[in-house]
Design an enzyme around this catalytic site. Structure first.
Site, short mmCIF file in Angstrom:
data_model
loop_
_atom_site.label_atom_id
_atom_site.label_comp_id
_atom_site.label_asym_id
_atom_site.label_seq_id
_atom_site.Cartn_x
_atom_site.Cartn_y
_atom_site.Cartn_z
N ARG A 1 0.83 -1.19 0.00
CA ARG A 1 0.00 0.00 0.00
C ARG A 1 0.87 1.24 0.00
O ARG A 1 1.96 1.26 0.55
CB ARG A 1 -0.89 0.04 1.25
CG ARG A 1 -1.98 -0.99 1.22
CD ARG A 1 -3.17 -0.57 0.39
NE ARG A 1 -3.85 0.55 1.02
CZ ARG A 1 -4.27 1.63 0.37
NH1 ARG A 1 -4.08 1.76 -0.91
NH2 ARG A 1 -4.87 2.60 1.00
N ARG B 1 3.25 3.86 -16.37
CA ARG B 1 3.67 3.23 -17.63
C ARG B 1 4.83 3.96 -18.30
O ARG B 1 5.53 3.39 -19.12
CB ARG B 1 2.49 3.14 -18.59
CG ARG B 1 1.48 2.08 -18.19
CD ARG B 1 0.46 1.84 -19.29
NE ARG B 1 -0.27 3.04 -19.64
CZ ARG B 1 -1.41 3.43 -19.10
NH1 ARG B 1 -1.96 2.69 -18.16
NH2 ARG B 1 -2.01 4.53 -19.49
N CYS C 1 -6.64 2.85 -13.10
CA CYS C 1 -7.02 3.99 -12.25
C CYS C 1 -8.51 3.94 -11.93
O CYS C 1 -9.31 3.43 -12.72
CB CYS C 1 -6.76 5.31 -12.97
SG CYS C 1 -5.07 5.70 -13.29
N GLU D 1 -11.67 7.27 -5.64
CA GLU D 1 -12.08 6.88 -4.30
C GLU D 1 -13.54 7.26 -4.08
O GLU D 1 -14.09 8.10 -4.78
CB GLU D 1 -11.24 7.65 -3.25
CG GLU D 1 -9.85 7.15 -3.07
CD GLU D 1 -9.77 5.85 -2.29
OE1 GLU D 1 -10.55 5.63 -1.34
OE2 GLU D 1 -8.92 5.03 -2.65
N ARG E 1 -3.87 7.11 -3.95
CA ARG E 1 -3.60 5.86 -3.22
C ARG E 1 -3.22 4.77 -4.22
O ARG E 1 -3.77 4.71 -5.31
CB ARG E 1 -4.84 5.44 -2.44
CG ARG E 1 -5.19 6.36 -1.28
CD ARG E 1 -6.51 5.91 -0.65
NE ARG E 1 -6.83 6.63 0.55
CZ ARG E 1 -7.49 7.79 0.59
NH1 ARG E 1 -7.89 8.37 -0.54
NH2 ARG E 1 -7.76 8.37 1.73
N TYR F 1 3.89 5.91 2.76
CA TYR F 1 2.97 7.04 2.83
C TYR F 1 3.79 8.32 2.81
O TYR F 1 4.72 8.47 3.61
CB TYR F 1 2.09 6.95 4.08
CG TYR F 1 1.14 5.79 3.98
CD1 TYR F 1 -0.14 5.98 3.48
CD2 TYR F 1 1.53 4.50 4.32
CE1 TYR F 1 -1.01 4.91 3.33
CE2 TYR F 1 0.68 3.42 4.17
CZ TYR F 1 -0.59 3.63 3.68
OH TYR F 1 -1.44 2.57 3.51
N ARG G 1 -2.15 6.35 7.77
CA ARG G 1 -1.71 5.13 8.45
C ARG G 1 -0.51 5.40 9.35
O ARG G 1 0.58 4.90 9.10
CB ARG G 1 -1.35 4.05 7.42
CG ARG G 1 -2.52 3.47 6.63
CD ARG G 1 -3.57 2.77 7.49
NE ARG G 1 -3.08 1.73 8.36
CZ ARG G 1 -3.08 0.43 8.05
NH1 ARG G 1 -3.54 0.01 6.91
NH2 ARG G 1 -2.62 -0.44 8.92
#
Length: 121
Positions: A7, A63, A75, A78, A90, A108, A116
């Site tokens: 993540r 890419r 893609c 959210e 994210r 992050y 997080r």
């Protein structure tokens, strides 16, 4: 070897294509480097952005990284949650690795470290 998820998240100051591109590229490179992963070890990458990012496809940034042309990338946006962190990118990177889930380094950056704090070193 097994497939593990890595993540990562970052933020941008504003929605401009070059800023989105640069932030995405920096994040995926740090994610791969931290986990000692080459492009050929990456199964797929899913990138989501908050709905306030619409100037560019972050997948295009991935890419365009040397050696990443054939990495499957997608893609999406959210959910538009009230009081969610704005201008956030994210990433969920699926990798082939011998690392255990606990050994995976999640990355992050910028304001996204607030998402997080339990994973920050």
């Amino acid at each position: 070897m097994t497939v593990r998820g890595v993540r990562g998240a970052t933020t941008v100051e504003l929605d401009e294509a070059q800023i989105v591109h640069d932030a995405t590229e920096a994040l995926v490179i740090e994610m791969a480097n931290a986990n000692k992963v080459a492009p050929e070890d990456i199964v797929s990458v899913i990138i989501s952005t908050t709905t306030d990012i619409a100037s560019a496809f972050p997948a295009k940034a991935v890419r365009s990284i040397k050696g990443w042309k054939y990495v499957p990338v997608m893609c999406t946006h959210e959910m538009n949650v009230i009081d969610a962190m704005p201008f956030c990118i994210r990433i969920l990177m699926h990798i082939n690795t011998d690392a255990t889930q606990k050994e995976i380094q999640h990355i992050y950056q910028k304001d996204a470290v607030k998402l997080r704090p339990d994973l920050q070193k």
